[in-house]
Write an enzyme that holds these catalytic residues in place. Structure first.
Site, short mmCIF file in Angstrom:
data_model
loop_
_atom_site.label_atom_id
_atom_site.label_comp_id
_atom_site.label_asym_id
_atom_site.label_seq_id
_atom_site.Cartn_x
_atom_site.Cartn_y
_atom_site.Cartn_z
N ASP A 274 37.82 47.59 47.31
CA ASP A 274 38.42 46.26 47.19
C ASP A 274 39.62 46.06 48.12
O ASP A 274 39.93 44.96 48.52
CB ASP A 274 38.92 46.04 45.75
CG ASP A 274 37.76 45.87 44.77
OD1 ASP A 274 36.62 45.66 45.23
OD2 ASP A 274 37.99 45.96 43.55
N ASP B 121 43.32 43.02 48.28
CA ASP B 121 42.84 42.40 47.03
C ASP B 121 43.98 42.34 46.02
O ASP B 121 44.85 41.48 46.13
CB ASP B 121 41.63 43.16 46.50
CG ASP B 121 40.97 42.44 45.34
OD1 ASP B 121 41.09 41.20 45.27
OD2 ASP B 121 40.37 43.09 44.47
N ASP C 106 45.17 46.63 40.07
CA ASP C 106 44.10 46.09 39.24
C ASP C 106 43.61 47.18 38.30
O ASP C 106 43.43 48.33 38.71
CB ASP C 106 42.92 45.63 40.12
CG ASP C 106 43.21 44.29 40.81
OD1 ASP C 106 44.31 43.74 40.63
OD2 ASP C 106 42.32 43.82 41.55
N ARG D 47 48.50 35.64 39.01
CA ARG D 47 48.06 36.87 38.31
C ARG D 47 49.19 37.88 38.10
O ARG D 47 49.12 38.99 38.60
CB ARG D 47 46.92 37.57 39.08
CG ARG D 47 45.71 36.72 39.26
CD ARG D 47 44.57 37.54 39.83
NE ARG D 47 43.34 36.74 39.91
CZ ARG D 47 42.21 37.15 40.45
NH1 ARG D 47 42.13 38.36 40.95
NH2 ARG D 47 41.15 36.38 40.47
#
Ligand SMILES: *[C@@H]1O[C@H](CO)[C@@H](O)[C@H](O)[C@H]1NC(C)=O
Length: 359
Positions: A201, A225, A229, A281
């Protein structure tokens, strides 16, 4: 030596399925209370400790003038869901002396990659300041601490850190930035195994099916990305004291609404500074339980905290300094929540109401 590391490997292969299948704590509110207790205690000590800052994680090790001799006591300083991550505690200290990453299948002793793939627990430190431009993702093995204290260490300009199906990882005091995608090649992940990696990613720190993970005191910016995460059944994670800047999709916790195994995801996001140039986010949550506490939000363009798929987001003691733009100041449920509520409104007699809380 060879036979002892071989037997260690067998031990870990026997243990790892048990360790990885980490079940969520039964009552997450108890963990939340414990976090508050340690914050309160740190504050109470402010008057007595000259080094006290009121931050329970920092006060736990920075008040020790000999911290450099007692590096592994850092492992006892985490709070929240990732509190039990021991990293490389009780293992040897491994000193990285070589910033190169030329051979990702047979990494050279002295490199960071050589250290993180080992089967035994290791507490990894750095001989001097260095910039490590990785050739491929750094695929970590269980029971490792990467401890950047005392040196200025940058992992930058190439693929970055991957924590996949492993457990007990501490990452502390690194500068992780300008991370790129990697893949389409073989990469070693343990002394006895390497495998083919598809395109990655391009995250700063990618947690995939990992548990007991603590990322503390890192600066992260400008990756392909996410900055950090956590997806695919990852749980027991604390992300604390990090400084994040210049990035769009900062933190994704749970990758799809249909991946219901992420109901077990429990993450503490504490004492981070979400700073300039961030867009969205911080974090974006799915399914699990997320304690977002005492963070400082000084910049966002789209939204700070969001979620879907019935997450519980417990947001406490955060400071939000909204940009001077009306749409960024709103507190509102995610659009999907409206559909969800709409659905309940019409079908409440057919279907019991699911729990939804966005405090
Ligand atoms: C922490 O301190 C606050 C403010 O004094 C208090 O309301 C709260 O109950 C305390 N929490 C815990 C778990 O000790």
């Amino acid at each position: 030596m060879a036979s002892s590391s071989l037997s260690l490997f067998f031990l870990f292969s026997l243990l790892s399925p048990i360790l990885i299948a980490s079940s969520p704590v039964q009552d997450p509110e108890l963990v939340v209370q414990e976090v508050h207790r340690s914050i309160n205690e740190s504050r109470r000590n402010l008057g007595y400790l000259s080094c006290g800052s009121g931050n329970p994680i920092d006060d736990c090790w920075r008040c020790d003038a000999n911290w450099e001799k007692n590096r592994q006591s850092l492992a006892d300083c985490a709070i929240g869901f990732g509190k039990n991550a021991i990293g490389g505690k009780n293992g040897k200290i491994y000193v990285v002396t070589d910033s190169s990453d030329d051979d990702v299948v047979n990494p050279k002793p002295g490199t960071l990659r050589y250290a993180v793939i080992q089967d035994e627990p290791l507490w990894i430190i750095f001989a001097r300041d260095m910039v490590i431009k990785l050739k491929e993702e750094l695929i970590m093995n269980s029971f490792k601490t990467i401890d950047g204290r005392g040196a200025s260490v940058h992992i930058a300009g190439g693929p970055c850190i991957t924590i996949q199906y492993v457990t007990n990882i501490i990452i502390h005091g690194l500068n992780i930035h300008d991370c790129k995608q990697g893949g389409n090649t073989n990469v070693r992940d343990s002394p006895s195994h390497y495998g083919f990696r598809t395109i990655s990613d391009g995250d700063g720190v990618s947690i995939f099916g990992g548990s007991h993970i603590w990322v503390d005191h890192c600066s992260l910016s400008n990756c392909h990305d996410g900055l950090i995460d956590a997806i695919h059944g990852s749980t027991a994670i604390t992300i604390s004291n990090n400084y994040m800047t210049h990035h769009d999709k900062v933190m994704l916790l749970g990758h799809s609404d249909s991946y219901t195994q992420d109901k077990n995801m429990q993450v503490t996001i504490a004492f981070n500074h979400f700073g300039e140039g961030l867009v969205q986010r911080m974090p974006r949550c799915r399914h699990g339980y997320f304690h977002v506490v005492n963070n400082d939000y000084t910049h966002w363009e789209m939204y700070a905290i969001g979620g879907s798929a019935d997450p519980t987001i417990n947001s406490q003691g955060n400071r939000f300094l909204a940009p001077n733009d009306r749409s960024s100041k709103e507190v509102r449920p995610h659009l999907l929540t409206f559909f969800f509520l709409f659905f309940i409104f019409f079908f409440e007699f057919l279907k019991p109401i699911s729990k939804f809380s966005l405090h």
